[in-house]
Motif scaffolding. Structure first.
Motif, PDB file in Angstrom:
ATOM      1  N   LEU A 119      14.632 121.909 -24.907  1.00 23.12           N
ATOM      2  CA  LEU A 119      13.829 120.676 -24.948  1.00 23.12           C
ATOM      3  C   LEU A 119      13.773 119.946 -23.613  1.00 23.12           C
ATOM      4  O   LEU A 119      13.168 118.874 -23.506  1.00 23.12           O
ATOM      5  N   ILE A 171      18.632 107.469 -14.028  1.00 23.97           N
ATOM      6  CA  ILE A 171      20.018 107.193 -14.434  1.00 23.97           C
ATOM      7  C   ILE A 171      20.397 108.333 -15.376  1.00 23.97           C
ATOM      8  O   ILE A 171      19.832 108.454 -16.469  1.00 23.97           O
ATOM      9  N   ARG A 175      20.257 117.737 -17.208  1.00 22.85           N
ATOM     10  CA  ARG A 175      19.137 118.678 -17.395  1.00 22.85           C
ATOM     11  C   ARG A 175      17.801 117.931 -17.419  1.00 22.85           C
ATOM     12  O   ARG A 175      16.882 118.221 -16.652  1.00 22.85           O
ATOM     13  N   ILE A 176      17.673 116.943 -18.334  1.00 27.25           N
ATOM     14  CA  ILE A 176      16.376 116.277 -18.522  1.00 27.25           C
ATOM     15  C   ILE A 176      16.071 115.340 -17.354  1.00 27.25           C
ATOM     16  O   ILE A 176      14.956 115.336 -16.823  1.00 27.25           O
ATOM     17  N   ASP A 196      24.441 109.220 -11.202  1.00 25.90           N
ATOM     18  CA  ASP A 196      25.093 110.041 -12.217  1.00 25.90           C
ATOM     19  C   ASP A 196      26.568 110.102 -11.834  1.00 25.90           C
ATOM     20  O   ASP A 196      26.934 109.845 -10.691  1.00 25.90           O
ATOM     21  N   LEU A 197      27.406 110.430 -12.801  1.00 27.53           N
ATOM     22  CA  LEU A 197      28.833 110.561 -12.508  1.00 27.53           C
ATOM     23  C   LEU A 197      29.071 111.790 -11.636  1.00 27.53           C
ATOM     24  O   LEU A 197      30.055 111.881 -10.913  1.00 27.53           O
ATOM     25  N   PRO A 244      20.901 109.389 -19.666  1.00 30.27           N
ATOM     26  CA  PRO A 244      22.306 109.744 -19.889  1.00 30.27           C
ATOM     27  C   PRO A 244      22.559 110.077 -21.356  1.00 30.27           C
ATOM     28  O   PRO A 244      21.708 109.825 -22.215  1.00 30.27           O
ATOM     29  N   HIS A 320      10.146 108.412 -31.215  1.00 32.90           N
ATOM     30  CA  HIS A 320      11.150 109.459 -30.923  1.00 32.90           C
ATOM     31  C   HIS A 320      10.520 110.865 -30.962  1.00 32.90           C
ATOM     32  O   HIS A 320      10.960 111.727 -31.733  1.00 32.90           O
TER      33      HIS A 320
HETATM   34  N1  LIG Z   1      14.163 111.144 -26.960  1.00 29.76           N
HETATM   35  C1  LIG Z   1      14.395 112.393 -27.311  1.00 29.76           C
HETATM   36  O1  LIG Z   1      13.749 112.972 -28.166  1.00 29.76           O
HETATM   37  C2  LIG Z   1      15.485 113.139 -26.618  1.00 29.76           C
HETATM   38  C3  LIG Z   1      15.318 114.516 -26.415  1.00 29.76           C
HETATM   39  C4  LIG Z   1      16.342 115.206 -25.797  1.00 29.76           C
HETATM   40  C5  LIG Z   1      17.492 114.535 -25.369  1.00 29.76           C
HETATM   41  N2  LIG Z   1      17.605 113.208 -25.572  1.00 29.76           N
HETATM   42  C6  LIG Z   1      18.800 112.482 -25.087  1.00 29.76           C
HETATM   43  O2  LIG Z   1      18.962 112.772 -23.700  1.00 29.76           O
HETATM   44  C7  LIG Z   1      20.334 112.984 -23.431  1.00 29.76           C
HETATM   45  C8  LIG Z   1      20.491 113.844 -22.204  1.00 29.76           C
HETATM   46  O3  LIG Z   1      20.148 115.185 -22.463  1.00 29.76           O
HETATM   47  P1  LIG Z   1      20.417 116.331 -21.355  1.00 29.76           P
HETATM   48  O4  LIG Z   1      20.105 117.634 -21.979  1.00 29.76           O
HETATM   49  O5  LIG Z   1      19.773 115.984 -20.075  1.00 29.76           O
HETATM   50  O6  LIG Z   1      22.000 116.183 -21.195  1.00 29.76           O
HETATM   51  P2  LIG Z   1      22.902 116.425 -19.910  1.00 29.76           P
HETATM   52  O7  LIG Z   1      24.298 116.451 -20.415  1.00 29.76           O
HETATM   53  O8  LIG Z   1      22.380 117.581 -19.131  1.00 29.76           O
HETATM   54  O9  LIG Z   1      22.655 115.099 -19.026  1.00 29.76           O
HETATM   55  C9  LIG Z   1      23.264 113.881 -19.270  1.00 29.76           C
HETATM   56  C10 LIG Z   1      23.708 113.312 -17.944  1.00 29.76           C
HETATM   57  O10 LIG Z   1      24.175 111.975 -18.153  1.00 29.76           O
HETATM   58  C11 LIG Z   1      25.231 111.779 -17.222  1.00 29.76           C
HETATM   59  N3  LIG Z   1      26.038 110.620 -17.587  1.00 29.76           N
HETATM   60  C12 LIG Z   1      26.990 110.530 -18.547  1.00 29.76           C
HETATM   61  N4  LIG Z   1      27.526 109.290 -18.544  1.00 29.76           N
HETATM   62  C13 LIG Z   1      26.876 108.592 -17.573  1.00 29.76           C
HETATM   63  C14 LIG Z   1      26.982 107.271 -17.099  1.00 29.76           C
HETATM   64  N5  LIG Z   1      27.866 106.411 -17.605  1.00 29.76           N
HETATM   65  N6  LIG Z   1      26.155 106.879 -16.111  1.00 29.76           N
HETATM   66  C15 LIG Z   1      25.267 107.743 -15.576  1.00 29.76           C
HETATM   67  N7  LIG Z   1      25.127 109.031 -15.988  1.00 29.76           N
HETATM   68  C16 LIG Z   1      25.932 109.437 -16.975  1.00 29.76           C
HETATM   69  C17 LIG Z   1      25.996 113.097 -17.259  1.00 29.76           C
HETATM   70  O11 LIG Z   1      26.851 113.245 -16.149  1.00 29.76           O
HETATM   71  C18 LIG Z   1      24.847 114.091 -17.290  1.00 29.76           C
HETATM   72  O12 LIG Z   1      24.479 114.526 -16.002  1.00 29.76           O
HETATM   73  C19 LIG Z   1      20.880 113.593 -24.730  1.00 29.76           C
HETATM   74  O13 LIG Z   1      22.255 113.387 -24.871  1.00 29.76           O
HETATM   75  C20 LIG Z   1      20.072 112.897 -25.814  1.00 29.76           C
HETATM   76  O14 LIG Z   1      20.756 111.767 -26.273  1.00 29.76           O
HETATM   77  C21 LIG Z   1      16.623 112.499 -26.192  1.00 29.76           C
END
Ligand SMILES: NC(=O)c1ccc[n+]([C@@H]2O[C@H](COP(=O)([O-])OP(=O)(O)OC[C@H]3O[C@@H](n4cnc5c(N)ncnc54)[C@H](O)[C@@H]3O)[C@@H](O)[C@H]2O)c1
Ligand SMILES: O=C(O)[C@H](O)CO
Length: 386
Positions: A119, A171, A175-176, A196-197, A244, A320
């Motif tokens: 996704l 922020i 991945r996304i 990012d952390l 995040p 969503h």
């Molecule tokens: N709206 C939607 O339909 C939809 C779809 C997909 C994912 N999401 C959300 O997006 C999130 C991210 O997905 P992803 O695949 O990119 O995950 P991911 O784990 O690849 O990326 C999340 C990033 O957030 C960072 N992070 C964590 N805590 C942080 C903080 N305090 N400050 C700054 N950065 C921080 C992590 O280091 C990581 O790089 C998912 O957990 C989900 O909740 C929403």
């Protein structure tokens, strides 16, 4: 005693009972389970969000694994019920799993799957769409046309922001967040500031190479900066997109104070999770700053919006749908089913949840592994060497 829940049954004589709390797109996920001797039961109850009691009734006395949804509260009550029914596998049909109590799952020996990667681009595309729609006031202008108010071109009509040369702030550049950053930089030649952390090394390398390419072609190069704090991003960026995970560190990351340091004409996009933003503070900020715009896919008390949000012309709201492309949703269903199947069959966990493509090729059988199990280390599950 909970009321019985209506279901649809596939392969009634299958050895393993797998329950899906919702009908999911495509049929590949059902076929893959059936081929491996599963009886598949899909809940057909006409109720969008199932309660814990509904799901306990679905689990019943014997259940090997469950595919569930992000709207469900997977905690102590459900994992203990699943374990009592002999189950050891659960998968969210989502990458985010803030609705799941991982400690409770691990306590009952239940593996928890999620659906990363499939996704990433689809979600980033929706964040990019919201950024553009907000910058160019597309929803407002569409409403104006439909209301029959357009009576000719005017120099001031729905003037918005040019993205080229502006700064995009991300922020959470996982991945996304990284995929979104690339779209905005490559597509619109924006400069990046991210927080990012962890360092987003691949993203940084991509932008550096793209900047070289632009320079070699006589164009102004794009730039990138990793910020030392989130506040730095908020102060400098023109468009800010939140990506995040939702946890204790990101709850209300955007609040009254953080909104106050953003530019008055900034655009904020949230496709992560609703509670990352204090929505009451956001409504207030939108009211006081009519040139501040927001694009929201997620809400603090989903499915509800905080009072006043729906009346704000400077807010774009969608339900969503960030991962809602056909290919992605079918892929999410496949990954979720294979997470559950892999645990039931005793397969190892795939070596890299960021490389799930081999599971998504419909023309070949998927690897004998669970694509992504988030508590695999805690449970000591073997990792695939494929
Ligand atoms: N709206 C939607 O339909 C939809 C779809 C997909 C994912 N999401 C959300 O997006 C999130 C991210 O997905 P992803 O695949 O990119 O995950 P991911 O784990 O690849 O990326 C999340 C990033 O957030 C960072 N992070 C964590 N805590 C942080 C903080 N305090 N400050 C700054 N950065 C921080 C992590 O280091 C990581 O790089 C998912 O957990 C989900 O909740 C929403
Ligand atoms: O976390 C997720 O995967 C989304 O919110 C739904 O795609």
């Amino acid at each position: 005693m909970a009321k019985p829940v209506s279901i649809e049954v596939w392969n009634p004589n299958g050895k393993y009972r797998v329950v899906s709390t919702k009908s999911m797109p495509g049929t590949r996920w059902i076929n893959l389970l059936i081929e491996q001797d599963c009886r598949v039961e899909i809940c057909t109850q006409k109720k969008t969000i199932l309660s814990v009691e509904d799901i306990i009734a679905l689990i019943g006395d014997k259940c090997d694994g469950v595919i569930g949804q992000l709207t469900e509260d997977w905690g102590e009550a459900l994992f203990s019920a699943l374990r009592r029914a002999g189950g050891t596998a659960f998968s969210n049909m989502a990458v985010g799993y803030n609705n799941v109590d991982i400690n409770a799952a691990s306590k009952y020996g239940v593996a928890v799957g999620n659906t990363p990667g499939v996704l990433t681009e689809t979600t980033a595309e929706l964040a990019a769409s919201l950024s553009l729609a907000a910058a160019r006031r597309i929803v407002e202008a569409d409403g104006f046309m439909r209301a029959g108010l357009y009576d000719g071109w005017l120099p001031h009509l729905y003037v918005g922001n040019l993205l080229k040369g502006q700064t995009v702030g991300v922020i959470g550049a996982g991945r996304i967040g990284s995929a979104y950053a690339r779209m905005m930089i490559e597509g619109f030649k924006m400069n990046l500031i991210y927080y990012d952390l962890y360092q987003a090394t691949r993203l940084e390398k991509f932008i550096t190479a793209y900047a070289e390419f632009l320079k070699a072609n006589g164009e102004k190069p794009v730039t990138w900066k990793r910020a030392a704090s989130m506040e730095e991003v908020l102060r400098e960026a023109d468009v800010i997109s939140l990506h995040p995970v939702l946890d204790k560190t990101t709850y209300h990351l955007i609040n009254k104070e953080s909104l106050a340091i953003m530019k008055k004409e900034a655009i904020l996009v949230n496709c992560s999770r609703g509670p990352v933003v204090d929505e009451v503070a956001l409504v207030e900020h939108l009211r006081e700053n009519p040139m501040f715009r927001v694009g929201l896919d997620v809400f603090e008390d989903e499915p509800y919006m905080k009072p006043g949000l729906a009346d704000m012309k400077n807010a774009i709201v969608v339900p969503h749908i960030a991962s809602a492309s056909k290919w992605t949703r079918e892929g999410m269903a496949t990954l979720a089913a294979l997470n559950v199947l892999g645990k039931i069959k005793g397969y190892p966990v795939w070596y890299d949840p960021n490389r799930v493509e081999p599971f998504l090729n419909e023309n070949v059988p998927p690897p004998a592994a669970s694509p992504s199990i988030v508590n695999s280390k805690t449970l000591g599950l073997p990792i695939s060497k494929l």
